[in-house]
Design an enzyme around this catalytic site. Structure first.
Site, PDB file in Angstrom:
ATOM      1  N   TYR A 168       0.854  -1.181   0.000  1.00 19.82           N
ATOM      2  CA  TYR A 168       0.000   0.000   0.000  1.00 19.82           C
ATOM      3  C   TYR A 168       0.899   1.243   0.000  1.00 19.82           C
ATOM      4  CZ  TYR A 168      -4.213  -2.700   1.341  1.00 19.82           C
ATOM      5  OH  TYR A 168      -5.274  -3.573   1.394  1.00 19.82           O
ATOM      6  N   PHE A 180     -13.902  -3.786   0.448  1.00 19.29           N
ATOM      7  CA  PHE A 180     -14.824  -3.043  -0.415  1.00 19.29           C
ATOM      8  C   PHE A 180     -16.273  -3.215   0.045  1.00 19.29           C
ATOM      9  CE2 PHE A 180     -11.690  -3.547  -4.196  1.00 19.29           C
ATOM     10  CZ  PHE A 180     -10.895  -2.551  -3.671  1.00 19.29           C
ATOM     11  N   GLY A 206     -19.961  -0.897  -4.623  1.00 21.19           N
ATOM     12  CA  GLY A 206     -20.836  -1.716  -5.434  1.00 21.19           C
ATOM     13  C   GLY A 206     -20.025  -2.530  -6.428  1.00 21.19           C
TER      14      GLY A 206
END
Length: 295
Positions: A67, A212, A216
């Site tokens: 990250y 997540f 969507g």
């Protein structure tokens, strides 16, 4: 909801430590988009988010040495903001995927996993890692890679092991080698293909940690952020004076006491909102409107 604490969502045992079910994902601390795809985040703001998260009772942070953006590393931000670390803080890292200094991706061999573990240790300034997830990158067996991590656990570099992006078969392979304390797979109101694995984890007492959870299908940003939120989510949010993201997090937590949420953000206001979602209780009517899980 402004006075909410992460403990309002309840707790679960992650390895041998009790954690509040609302945690923090560190990926967004590095910039406006994942990895080097957006603008680097403001360092002081990211540090502020981390320190505020701990003040709000967050004691579970999800991160990884891969990250990083052009100017920011999530692990080093965590080290700067929080070291010396609170005794109750559980930091969960991931290995398997890797990025070289130029940002190019590679899949680690079993022999490279020690180097990835040591990189996480160096960046975080720790002598052991609380939990390490093996993130699967192919359909192949995870046994060899997970076995290598089990050896590092036996050597004292890692306390507990988990798996990510796996099937039930992969989970069983890992469990035949060493205890698995968590499964981190994609799961959200719109993406329910891991419903059965979520259920199995609950039966086995294994934490299920969706990534997540606010997003969507096909997106890695919160659905409300792009104006394409679904009508049922908006209806429930309006009825309760909540945001769509809070509805999505509340729905995620409603899937089982073993389900932990790790919403990621580099925005202090969004952090407060995410933590406050732990106080939000959906009614039976809300769940019917949003739809039951596929399990």
């Amino acid at each position: 909801m402004t006075k909410a604490d992460a403990s309002d969502a309840g707790t679960w045992i992650l390895g041998d430590r009790s954690v509040n079910r609302i945690g923090l994902g560190a990926m967004r601390l590095t910039g406006s988009a994942a990895f080097d795809l957006g603008e680097p985040g403001d360092r002081d703001t990211s540090v502020k988010v981390l320190r505020r998260a701990v003040e709000l009772g967050v004691n579970h942070i999800d991160t990884a040495s891969f990250y990083f953006s052009r100017l920011r590393s999530a692990n080093e931000l965590i080290n700067t903001a929080l070291a010396p670390y609170p005794e109750d803080l559980v930091i969960v890292t991931k290995v398997g995927p890797g990025r070289d200094p130029s940002g190019e991706w590679y899949e680690a061999t079993p022999g490279q996993l020690r180097g990835q573990v040591e990189e996480n240790l160096r960046q975080l300034g720790r002598d052991h890692l609380d939990v390490v997830n093996l993130r699967r990158m192919s359909e192949d067996s995870v046994s060899e890679h997970f076995g290598a991590l089990a050896e590092l656990r036996d050597a004292g570099l890692i306390r507990h092991l988990g798996v990510s992006n796996v099937t039930a078969k992969h989970l069983a392979e890992a469990q035949a080698i060493a205890p698995v304390v968590c499964v981190q797979n994609r799961f959200s109101l719109d993406v329910r293909r891991n419903s059965e694995l979520l259920r199995q984890c609950g039966e086995q007492g294994v934490a299920f940690v969706p990534f997540f959870a606010i997003a969507g299908e096909g997106r890695d940003e919160g659905a409300a952020a792009d104006g394409r939120e679904s009508a049922p989510v908006c209806e429930v949010a309006e009825a309760h004076g909540a945001s769509p993201a809070q509805v999505r997090l509340a729905w995620t937590l409603h899937q089982g006491r073993h389900v932990l949420a790790i919403p990621g953000t580099g925005n202090p206001a969004h952090l407060e909102e995410n933590v406050a979602a732990g106080t939000f209780r959906l009614t039976t009517e809300d769940m019917d409107l949003l739809g039951a899980t596929d399990s």
